[in-house]
Design a protein around this motif. Sequence first.
Motif, PDB file in Angstrom:
ATOM      1  N   THR A 102      47.506  32.508  -2.865  1.00  0.00           N
ATOM      2  CA  THR A 102      46.629  31.837  -3.824  1.00  0.00           C
ATOM      3  C   THR A 102      45.176  31.852  -3.370  1.00  0.00           C
ATOM      4  OG1 THR A 102      48.427  30.415  -4.583  1.00  0.00           O
ATOM      5  CG2 THR A 102      46.195  29.609  -4.956  1.00  0.00           C
ATOM      6  N   THR A 103      44.289  32.099  -4.318  1.00  0.00           N
ATOM      7  CA  THR A 103      42.854  32.074  -4.040  1.00  0.00           C
ATOM      8  C   THR A 103      42.412  30.657  -3.679  1.00  0.00           C
ATOM      9  OG1 THR A 103      42.523  33.867  -5.638  1.00  0.00           O
ATOM     10  CG2 THR A 103      40.583  32.589  -5.013  1.00  0.00           C
ATOM     11  N   HIS A 104      41.576  30.558  -2.650  1.00  0.00           N
ATOM     12  CA  HIS A 104      41.027  29.267  -2.254  1.00  0.00           C
ATOM     13  C   HIS A 104      39.612  29.462  -1.715  1.00  0.00           C
ATOM     14  CE1 HIS A 104      43.405  30.944   1.086  1.00  0.00           C
ATOM     15  NE2 HIS A 104      42.588  30.322   1.921  1.00  0.00           N
ATOM     16  N   ARG A 105      38.902  28.371  -1.565  1.00  0.00           N
ATOM     17  CA  ARG A 105      37.510  28.430  -1.119  1.00  0.00           C
ATOM     18  C   ARG A 105      37.162  27.143  -0.386  1.00  0.00           C
ATOM     19  NH1 ARG A 105      34.266  27.446  -6.924  1.00  0.00           N
ATOM     20  NH2 ARG A 105      34.892  25.251  -7.159  1.00  0.00           N
ATOM     21  N   VAL A 106      36.016  27.152   0.293  1.00  0.00           N
ATOM     22  CA  VAL A 106      35.458  25.931   0.873  1.00  0.00           C
ATOM     23  C   VAL A 106      34.073  25.758   0.266  1.00  0.00           C
ATOM     24  CG1 VAL A 106      34.780  24.684   2.954  1.00  0.00           C
ATOM     25  CG2 VAL A 106      36.751  26.219   3.015  1.00  0.00           C
ATOM     26  N   VAL A 107      33.883  24.683  -0.510  1.00  0.00           N
ATOM     27  CA  VAL A 107      32.623  24.483  -1.211  1.00  0.00           C
ATOM     28  C   VAL A 107      31.612  23.791  -0.307  1.00  0.00           C
ATOM     29  CG1 VAL A 107      33.736  24.429  -3.470  1.00  0.00           C
ATOM     30  CG2 VAL A 107      33.429  22.288  -2.198  1.00  0.00           C
ATOM     31  N   ASN A 108      30.352  23.904  -0.691  1.00  0.00           N
ATOM     32  CA  ASN A 108      29.283  23.260   0.054  1.00  0.00           C
ATOM     33  C   ASN A 108      29.325  21.748  -0.167  1.00  0.00           C
ATOM     34  OD1 ASN A 108      28.519  25.849   0.725  1.00  0.00           O
ATOM     35  ND2 ASN A 108      26.911  25.961  -0.833  1.00  0.00           N
ATOM     36  N   PRO A 109      28.901  20.982   0.827  1.00  0.00           N
ATOM     37  CA  PRO A 109      28.952  19.524   0.703  1.00  0.00           C
ATOM     38  C   PRO A 109      27.878  19.013  -0.247  1.00  0.00           C
ATOM     39  CG  PRO A 109      27.845  20.113   2.724  1.00  0.00           C
ATOM     40  CD  PRO A 109      28.333  21.406   2.123  1.00  0.00           C
ATOM     41  N   GLN A 110      28.117  17.839  -0.816  1.00  0.00           N
ATOM     42  CA  GLN A 110      27.092  17.215  -1.654  1.00  0.00           C
ATOM     43  C   GLN A 110      25.890  16.811  -0.822  1.00  0.00           C
ATOM     44  OE1 GLN A 110      28.985  14.013  -3.787  1.00  0.00           O
ATOM     45  NE2 GLN A 110      30.055  15.393  -5.186  1.00  0.00           N
ATOM     46  N   SER A 111      26.167  16.425   0.431  1.00  0.00           N
ATOM     47  CA  SER A 111      25.084  16.110   1.363  1.00  0.00           C
ATOM     48  C   SER A 111      24.946  17.268   2.338  1.00  0.00           C
ATOM     49  CB  SER A 111      25.402  14.823   2.128  1.00  0.00           C
ATOM     50  OG  SER A 111      24.468  14.619   3.166  1.00  0.00           O
ATOM     51  N   ASN A 112      23.792  17.935   2.319  1.00  0.00           N
ATOM     52  CA  ASN A 112      23.634  19.139   3.131  1.00  0.00           C
ATOM     53  C   ASN A 112      23.605  18.878   4.624  1.00  0.00           C
ATOM     54  OD1 ASN A 112      23.605  20.889   0.956  1.00  0.00           O
ATOM     55  ND2 ASN A 112      21.390  20.799   0.703  1.00  0.00           N
ATOM     56  N   ASN A 113      23.510  17.618   5.030  1.00  0.00           N
ATOM     57  CA  ASN A 113      23.488  17.334   6.466  1.00  0.00           C
ATOM     58  C   ASN A 113      24.886  17.075   7.020  1.00  0.00           C
ATOM     59  OD1 ASN A 113      24.101  14.847   5.432  1.00  0.00           O
ATOM     60  ND2 ASN A 113      22.328  13.764   6.307  1.00  0.00           N
ATOM     61  N   GLN A 114      25.929  17.353   6.212  1.00  0.00           N
ATOM     62  CA  GLN A 114      27.306  17.129   6.650  1.00  0.00           C
ATOM     63  C   GLN A 114      27.903  18.430   7.184  1.00  0.00           C
ATOM     64  OE1 GLN A 114      30.302  16.369   3.622  1.00  0.00           O
ATOM     65  NE2 GLN A 114      31.314  14.855   4.947  1.00  0.00           N
ATOM     66  N   ALA A 115      28.147  18.482   8.482  1.00  0.00           N
ATOM     67  CA  ALA A 115      28.817  19.634   9.087  1.00  0.00           C
ATOM     68  C   ALA A 115      30.326  19.494   8.880  1.00  0.00           C
ATOM     69  CB  ALA A 115      28.485  19.730  10.565  1.00  0.00           C
ATOM     70  N   ARG A 116      31.059  20.579   9.114  1.00  0.00           N
ATOM     71  CA  ARG A 116      32.513  20.568   8.936  1.00  0.00           C
ATOM     72  C   ARG A 116      33.155  21.473   9.971  1.00  0.00           C
ATOM     73  NH1 ARG A 116      36.643  23.442   5.859  1.00  0.00           N
ATOM     74  NH2 ARG A 116      38.097  21.997   4.852  1.00  0.00           N
ATOM     75  N   LEU A 117      34.277  21.038  10.531  1.00  0.00           N
ATOM     76  CA  LEU A 117      35.096  21.848  11.421  1.00  0.00           C
ATOM     77  C   LEU A 117      36.502  21.961  10.834  1.00  0.00           C
ATOM     78  CD1 LEU A 117      34.139  20.338  14.896  1.00  0.00           C
ATOM     79  CD2 LEU A 117      33.642  22.667  14.167  1.00  0.00           C
ATOM     80  N   SER A 118      37.103  23.131  10.945  1.00  0.00           N
ATOM     81  CA  SER A 118      38.506  23.295  10.570  1.00  0.00           C
ATOM     82  C   SER A 118      39.171  24.247  11.547  1.00  0.00           C
ATOM     83  CB  SER A 118      38.651  23.803   9.133  1.00  0.00           C
ATOM     84  OG  SER A 118      38.198  25.137   9.024  1.00  0.00           O
ATOM     85  N   MET A 119      40.513  24.249  11.549  1.00  0.00           N
ATOM     86  CA  MET A 119      41.260  25.051  12.528  1.00  0.00           C
ATOM     87  C   MET A 119      42.442  25.747  11.858  1.00  0.00           C
ATOM     88  SD  MET A 119      41.111  22.594  15.928  1.00  0.00           S
ATOM     89  CE  MET A 119      42.174  21.309  15.250  1.00  0.00           C
ATOM     90  N   PRO A 120      42.210  26.767  11.036  1.00  0.00           N
ATOM     91  CA  PRO A 120      43.339  27.506  10.456  1.00  0.00           C
ATOM     92  C   PRO A 120      44.058  28.341  11.501  1.00  0.00           C
ATOM     93  CG  PRO A 120      41.270  28.532   9.848  1.00  0.00           C
ATOM     94  CD  PRO A 120      40.917  27.256  10.551  1.00  0.00           C
ATOM     95  N   PHE A 121      45.374  28.407  11.361  1.00  0.00           N
ATOM     96  CA  PHE A 121      46.237  29.157  12.275  1.00  0.00           C
ATOM     97  C   PHE A 121      46.896  30.262  11.455  1.00  0.00           C
ATOM     98  CE2 PHE A 121      50.298  29.525  14.762  1.00  0.00           C
ATOM     99  CZ  PHE A 121      49.741  29.854  15.993  1.00  0.00           C
TER     100      PHE A 121
END
Length: 310
Positions: free
Chosen positions: A243-262
């Motif tokens: 399935t197609t998926h995405r990660v969208v930009n945050p509403q607040s641009n000062n919010q960083a994000r970490l993820s750990m796909p395996f």
Amino acid sequence: MPRPTIPVVSYPDLLSTTAERQRAIATLGQALENVGFFILEPHPVSPEVVRRAYQVAAAVFALPEAAKVRYSLPQQQGSGGFSSLGSEQAKGYTVPDLKEFWHINRHSLSHAEAPWPQEVPSFRPVMTRLYQQLMACAEVVLEACAEYLGQPQDWLVAMATGGNTVLRLAHYPAVEVAPLGSLRAAPHEDINLITLLCEATAPGLEILTRTGQWLPVQTHPGQIVVDTGDMLQSLTNGLFKSTTHRVVNPQSNNQARLSMPFFVHPRPEVDLTPEPTLVERTGGTAQFPPITAAAYLAQRLGEIQVEPVS
């Protein structure tokens, strides 16, 4: 129209010998047929290991760029390592994703010369534990997938044994103004057999439903999101959906994000030709061409402008 939901599967039920196991396998299989995603809750990965992994990953990504590029992927020839911001873009897109990442693979774990950030000594032992726990969890999921598909229980586990499974540490930095058209991760499908995704540090993941809607997916502590990759879609002749998926930009641009796909991969020589019994189960016509995992991986990595991993 009600918003679709992502089914939840109990990991302990997958290990049981009772009717709960059969119900869990049915839920898992139907989820991968109809949605391409499910949530595993509870799961066996230690919450403390996940917490420490994010802690040491944040420390690595906070290093100066000059320090990180010493461990860059192109220099490591399949040993894992760092890839800088803007080095990957989704198939069919002309602007890069707003992320940097670090890969840990089987070669990283077994070779002394593999790149590990010397500036963060605890990175290697923590990530090794996380990789091992995720691999053990993935094998149970693969056995359940095989049983649902009417194949020998070790059908998929045997393919993945010795494969170049990758733990990706993805950092989506805070940005003042996103370049026009750029997302943290543009719409894409995963390449591999299955992906296990521990809870991210911020929201942003969305999946594309069959009705063309984007469905936000926010995992919580104690949950792992599992999805079908293209390779398993091919083996099942499309019965399991990538399935197609995405990660969208945050509403607040000062919010960083970490993820750990395996990303669970088969060995390079594995033939991804649709399984004949699953061809019959899906109408009798093969929907995907014969190709090895190595050839397919090289093709897809070329499309997203990342050096192939061996």
